[in-house]
Design a protein around this motif. Structure first.
Motif, PDB file in Angstrom:
ATOM      1  N   LYS A 176      -6.737 -12.063 -16.914  1.00 18.72           N
ATOM      2  CA  LYS A 176      -5.113 -11.367 -17.026  1.00 18.72           C
ATOM      3  C   LYS A 176      -5.115 -10.492 -15.891  1.00 18.72           C
ATOM      4  O   LYS A 176      -5.767  -9.592 -15.700  1.00 18.72           O
ATOM      5  CB  LYS A 176      -4.880 -11.065 -18.479  1.00 18.72           C
ATOM      6  N   GLY A 177      -3.715 -10.419 -15.555  1.00 21.23           N
ATOM      7  CA  GLY A 177      -3.419  -9.324 -14.513  1.00 21.23           C
ATOM      8  C   GLY A 177      -2.124  -9.027 -14.491  1.00 21.23           C
ATOM      9  O   GLY A 177      -1.223  -9.901 -15.292  1.00 21.23           O
ATOM     10  N   THR A 178      -1.473  -8.183 -13.842  1.00 19.87           N
ATOM     11  CA  THR A 178       0.090  -7.695 -13.985  1.00 19.87           C
ATOM     12  C   THR A 178       0.308  -8.127 -12.538  1.00 19.87           C
ATOM     13  O   THR A 178      -0.119  -7.510 -11.582  1.00 19.87           O
ATOM     14  CB  THR A 178       0.152  -6.422 -14.444  1.00 19.87           C
ATOM     15  N   ALA A 179       1.805  -8.548 -12.604  1.00 26.96           N
ATOM     16  CA  ALA A 179       2.361  -8.703 -11.065  1.00 26.96           C
ATOM     17  C   ALA A 179       3.748  -8.634 -10.968  1.00 26.96           C
ATOM     18  O   ALA A 179       4.353  -8.776 -12.388  1.00 26.96           O
ATOM     19  CB  ALA A 179       2.035 -10.295 -10.456  1.00 26.96           C
ATOM     20  N   LEU A 180       4.383  -8.452 -10.259  1.00 27.28           N
ATOM     21  CA  LEU A 180       5.909  -8.354  -9.979  1.00 27.28           C
ATOM     22  C   LEU A 180       6.663  -9.820  -9.784  1.00 27.28           C
ATOM     23  O   LEU A 180       5.983 -10.322  -8.798  1.00 27.28           O
ATOM     24  CB  LEU A 180       6.247  -7.548  -9.055  1.00 27.28           C
ATOM     25  N   VAL A 181       7.236 -10.346 -10.700  1.00 22.89           N
ATOM     26  CA  VAL A 181       7.699 -11.591 -10.528  1.00 22.89           C
ATOM     27  C   VAL A 181       8.905 -11.612 -10.538  1.00 22.89           C
ATOM     28  O   VAL A 181       9.815 -11.142 -11.320  1.00 22.89           O
ATOM     29  CB  VAL A 181       7.011 -12.538 -11.905  1.00 22.89           C
ATOM     30  N   MET A 182       9.569 -12.636  -9.747  1.00 22.39           N
ATOM     31  CA  MET A 182      11.005 -12.956  -9.421  1.00 22.39           C
ATOM     32  C   MET A 182      11.163 -14.344  -9.953  1.00 22.39           C
ATOM     33  O   MET A 182      10.727 -15.135  -9.616  1.00 22.39           O
ATOM     34  CB  MET A 182      11.268 -12.984  -7.897  1.00 22.39           C
ATOM     35  N   THR A 183      12.272 -14.417 -10.805  1.00 22.57           N
ATOM     36  CA  THR A 183      12.496 -15.492 -11.626  1.00 22.57           C
ATOM     37  C   THR A 183      14.112 -15.998 -11.150  1.00 22.57           C
ATOM     38  O   THR A 183      14.991 -15.159 -11.367  1.00 22.57           O
ATOM     39  CB  THR A 183      12.438 -15.832 -12.855  1.00 22.57           C
ATOM     40  N   LEU A 184      14.383 -17.170 -11.107  1.00 23.65           N
ATOM     41  CA  LEU A 184      15.972 -17.725 -11.003  1.00 23.65           C
ATOM     42  C   LEU A 184      16.159 -18.895 -11.836  1.00 23.65           C
ATOM     43  O   LEU A 184      15.526 -19.735 -11.928  1.00 23.65           O
ATOM     44  CB  LEU A 184      16.541 -17.905  -9.633  1.00 23.65           C
ATOM     45  N   ALA A 185      17.007 -18.677 -12.968  1.00 23.28           N
ATOM     46  CA  ALA A 185      17.336 -19.825 -14.004  1.00 23.28           C
ATOM     47  C   ALA A 185      16.069 -20.137 -14.723  1.00 23.28           C
ATOM     48  O   ALA A 185      15.461 -21.383 -14.644  1.00 23.28           O
ATOM     49  CB  ALA A 185      17.983 -20.970 -13.204  1.00 23.28           C
ATOM     50  N   GLY A 186      14.862 -19.129 -14.947  1.00 23.98           N
ATOM     51  CA  GLY A 186      13.813 -19.606 -15.533  1.00 23.98           C
ATOM     52  C   GLY A 186      12.765 -20.034 -14.579  1.00 23.98           C
ATOM     53  O   GLY A 186      11.641 -20.324 -15.001  1.00 23.98           O
ATOM     54  N   LYS A 187      13.056 -20.367 -13.341  1.00 26.87           N
ATOM     55  CA  LYS A 187      12.069 -21.002 -12.383  1.00 26.87           C
ATOM     56  C   LYS A 187      11.441 -19.520 -11.604  1.00 26.87           C
ATOM     57  O   LYS A 187      12.157 -18.781 -10.775  1.00 26.87           O
ATOM     58  CB  LYS A 187      12.853 -21.710 -11.519  1.00 26.87           C
ATOM     59  N   ARG A 188      10.233 -19.593 -11.214  1.00 25.86           N
ATOM     60  CA  ARG A 188       9.540 -18.326 -10.314  1.00 25.86           C
ATOM     61  C   ARG A 188       9.932 -18.868  -9.012  1.00 25.86           C
ATOM     62  O   ARG A 188       9.862 -19.770  -8.480  1.00 25.86           O
ATOM     63  CB  ARG A 188       8.098 -18.435 -10.800  1.00 25.86           C
ATOM     64  N   MET A 189      10.467 -17.587  -8.428  1.00 21.95           N
ATOM     65  CA  MET A 189      10.723 -17.744  -6.865  1.00 21.95           C
ATOM     66  C   MET A 189       9.549 -17.078  -6.183  1.00 21.95           C
ATOM     67  O   MET A 189       9.390 -17.541  -5.002  1.00 21.95           O
ATOM     68  CB  MET A 189      11.962 -16.847  -6.694  1.00 21.95           C
ATOM     69  N   ALA A 190       9.284 -15.948  -6.505  1.00 22.27           N
ATOM     70  CA  ALA A 190       8.276 -15.164  -5.687  1.00 22.27           C
ATOM     71  C   ALA A 190       7.372 -14.197  -6.644  1.00 22.27           C
ATOM     72  O   ALA A 190       7.888 -13.914  -7.811  1.00 22.27           O
ATOM     73  CB  ALA A 190       9.162 -14.409  -4.535  1.00 22.27           C
ATOM     74  N   VAL A 191       6.312 -13.770  -5.985  1.00 23.85           N
ATOM     75  CA  VAL A 191       5.502 -12.796  -6.793  1.00 23.85           C
ATOM     76  C   VAL A 191       4.946 -11.753  -5.823  1.00 23.85           C
ATOM     77  O   VAL A 191       4.317 -12.298  -4.822  1.00 23.85           O
ATOM     78  CB  VAL A 191       4.320 -13.476  -7.400  1.00 23.85           C
ATOM     79  N   LEU A 192       4.882 -10.436  -6.285  1.00 25.21           N
ATOM     80  CA  LEU A 192       4.414  -9.636  -5.395  1.00 25.21           C
ATOM     81  C   LEU A 192       2.721  -9.023  -5.903  1.00 25.21           C
ATOM     82  O   LEU A 192       2.793  -8.805  -7.315  1.00 25.21           O
ATOM     83  CB  LEU A 192       5.331  -8.070  -5.473  1.00 25.21           C
ATOM     84  N   VAL A 193       1.855  -9.565  -5.180  1.00 23.43           N
ATOM     85  CA  VAL A 193       0.494  -9.344  -5.466  1.00 23.43           C
ATOM     86  C   VAL A 193      -0.070  -8.080  -4.866  1.00 23.43           C
ATOM     87  O   VAL A 193       0.008  -7.700  -3.634  1.00 23.43           O
ATOM     88  CB  VAL A 193      -0.267 -10.554  -4.923  1.00 23.43           C
ATOM     89  N   ARG A 194      -0.651  -7.201  -5.686  1.00 20.88           N
ATOM     90  CA  ARG A 194      -1.136  -5.882  -5.377  1.00 20.88           C
ATOM     91  C   ARG A 194      -2.573  -5.542  -6.050  1.00 20.88           C
ATOM     92  O   ARG A 194      -2.489  -5.445  -7.052  1.00 20.88           O
ATOM     93  CB  ARG A 194      -0.144  -4.833  -5.866  1.00 20.88           C
ATOM     94  N   ASN A 195      -3.490  -5.998  -5.289  1.00 23.94           N
ATOM     95  CA  ASN A 195      -5.035  -5.668  -5.531  1.00 23.94           C
ATOM     96  C   ASN A 195      -5.778  -5.252  -4.723  1.00 23.94           C
ATOM     97  O   ASN A 195      -5.162  -4.597  -3.433  1.00 23.94           O
ATOM     98  CB  ASN A 195      -5.406  -7.092  -6.229  1.00 23.94           C
ATOM     99  N   GLU A 196      -7.130  -5.267  -4.689  1.00 20.73           N
ATOM    100  CA  GLU A 196      -7.796  -4.621  -3.793  1.00 20.73           C
ATOM    101  C   GLU A 196      -7.977  -4.879  -2.192  1.00 20.73           C
ATOM    102  O   GLU A 196      -7.966  -4.463  -1.288  1.00 20.73           O
ATOM    103  CB  GLU A 196      -9.479  -4.320  -4.228  1.00 20.73           C
ATOM    104  N   GLU A 197      -7.719  -6.408  -2.276  1.00 18.22           N
ATOM    105  CA  GLU A 197      -7.626  -6.961  -0.963  1.00 18.22           C
ATOM    106  C   GLU A 197      -6.049  -7.223  -0.441  1.00 18.22           C
ATOM    107  O   GLU A 197      -6.144  -7.291   0.792  1.00 18.22           O
ATOM    108  CB  GLU A 197      -7.899  -8.674  -1.238  1.00 18.22           C
ATOM    109  N   THR A 198      -5.202  -6.910  -1.237  1.00 15.89           N
ATOM    110  CA  THR A 198      -3.915  -7.350  -0.863  1.00 15.89           C
ATOM    111  C   THR A 198      -3.118  -5.878  -0.625  1.00 15.89           C
ATOM    112  O   THR A 198      -2.045  -5.639   0.218  1.00 15.89           O
ATOM    113  CB  THR A 198      -2.913  -8.244  -1.443  1.00 15.89           C
ATOM    114  N   ARG A 199      -3.506  -4.943  -1.497  1.00 17.22           N
ATOM    115  CA  ARG A 199      -2.637  -3.607  -1.428  1.00 17.22           C
ATOM    116  C   ARG A 199      -2.432  -3.002  -0.046  1.00 17.22           C
ATOM    117  O   ARG A 199      -3.640  -2.818   0.756  1.00 17.22           O
ATOM    118  CB  ARG A 199      -3.440  -2.619  -2.579  1.00 17.22           C
ATOM    119  N   THR A 200      -1.412  -2.312   0.369  1.00 20.38           N
ATOM    120  CA  THR A 200      -1.418  -1.566   1.599  1.00 20.38           C
ATOM    121  C   THR A 200      -2.355  -0.608   1.579  1.00 20.38           C
ATOM    122  O   THR A 200      -2.578   0.333   0.743  1.00 20.38           O
ATOM    123  CB  THR A 200       0.001  -0.989   1.671  1.00 20.38           C
ATOM    124  N   PRO A 201      -3.284  -0.469   2.921  1.00 13.40           N
ATOM    125  CA  PRO A 201      -4.241   0.423   3.197  1.00 13.40           C
ATOM    126  C   PRO A 201      -3.679   1.926   2.874  1.00 13.40           C
ATOM    127  O   PRO A 201      -2.755   2.192   3.250  1.00 13.40           O
ATOM    128  CB  PRO A 201      -4.502   0.195   4.677  1.00 13.40           C
TER     129      PRO A 201
END
Length: 260
Positions: A176-201
């Motif tokens: 399990k983990g936490t992410a910022l998720v965008m949904t439209l009419a119940g459908k997932r549009m985008a996800v912002l992923v922030r972990n050790e590999e993807t987070r801004t240096p």
């Protein structure tokens, strides 16, 4: 009758939300949101039965640490890059004391402007820059100012949300983990992923408003979805909200220490 004019430094130090207007319940909600909404242990492949990742962008935003004076962010430009490292978009603020910004594409064409207003109950408004960005070209926000979930209304009346989701698969394989998720009419549009590999240096998991990998679904840019620029602009607004919450909590901490 005399008036007091704030200097640029004082404006930068002014809280994003007037402390006098924060009630007891709102204070608790702000502190809780600042504690739990910015940490992500997601992977670069969000798992969801209805979500098909088609493209990734990287938002280069350093974020605001916990131990810091509640100054406005000094970063006036936020670059958004394609997977190959080339610039896809650029979000620009005119000055440090203002949250207003304009999203432009790689050629410099202005796409969406975001106007912020001081104080609770005054939600940001996004304007399409084409045709002058009139009232019919606005994207409105509807959520409580302390809420971690943000509702948006497109010019055609459709509503979508950005919200923090904790679920199996976001924290890695079967984790399990936490992410910022965008949904439209119940459908997932985008996800912002922030972990050790993807987070801004330069950012940490506790940084508010830090960037990461923005994974776009296959319906972004189609008739049933929405424009890629809208996804990017509203995601940046969510990062701005994280910073506003962090700065307000920092001000509350300083005020409490001074009062003591």
């Amino acid at each position: 009758m005399s008036t007091t004019t704030l200097t640029v430094d004082e404006k930068a130090l002014a809280p994003a939300i007037p402390l006098a207007q924060i009630s007891g319940p709102d204070r608790k909600e702000l502190i809780l949101a600042d504690t739990v909404s910015i940490t992500s242990g997601t992977t670069i492949a969000p798992l969801d039965a209805g979500f098909v990742a088609s493209k990734s962008l990287h938002i280069n935003a350093k974020g605001v640490p916990v131990l810091r004076l509640p100054l406005a962010p000094t970063q006036l430009e936020t670059s958004i890059h394609n997977a190959d490292g080339s610039v896809a978009y650029l979000s620009t603020r005119e000055k440090q004391s203002s949250g207003n910004c304009v999203l432009s594409d790689a050629e410099g064409k202005q796409l969406i402007s975001t106007s912020y207003f001081f104080g609770p109950g005054r939600d940001p408004v996004l304007h399409y820059m084409e045709d002058g960005g009139g009232e019919g070209k606005q994207i409105r926000t509807l959520s409580r100012w302390t809420s971690r979930t943000q509702r948006f209304v497109l010019p055609d009346g459709r509503e979508f949300t950005w919200a923090y989701r904790k679920e199996k698969g976001f924290g890695g394989e079967n984790k399990k983990g936490t992410a910022l998720v965008m949904t439209l009419a119940g459908k997932r549009m985008a996800v912002l992923v922030r972990n050790e590999e993807t987070r801004t240096p330069g950012s940490k998991s506790c940084s508010a408003g830090n960037g990461g990998e923005l994974v776009l679904g296959d319906t972004v840019g189609t008739a049933e979805g929405m424009g890629e620029d809208v996804v990017v602009a509203t995601c940046l607004l969510m990062l701005k909200k994280e910073i506003d919450r962090r700065r307000t909590v920092q001000f509350m901490m300083i005020s409490a220490a001074v009062s003591a």
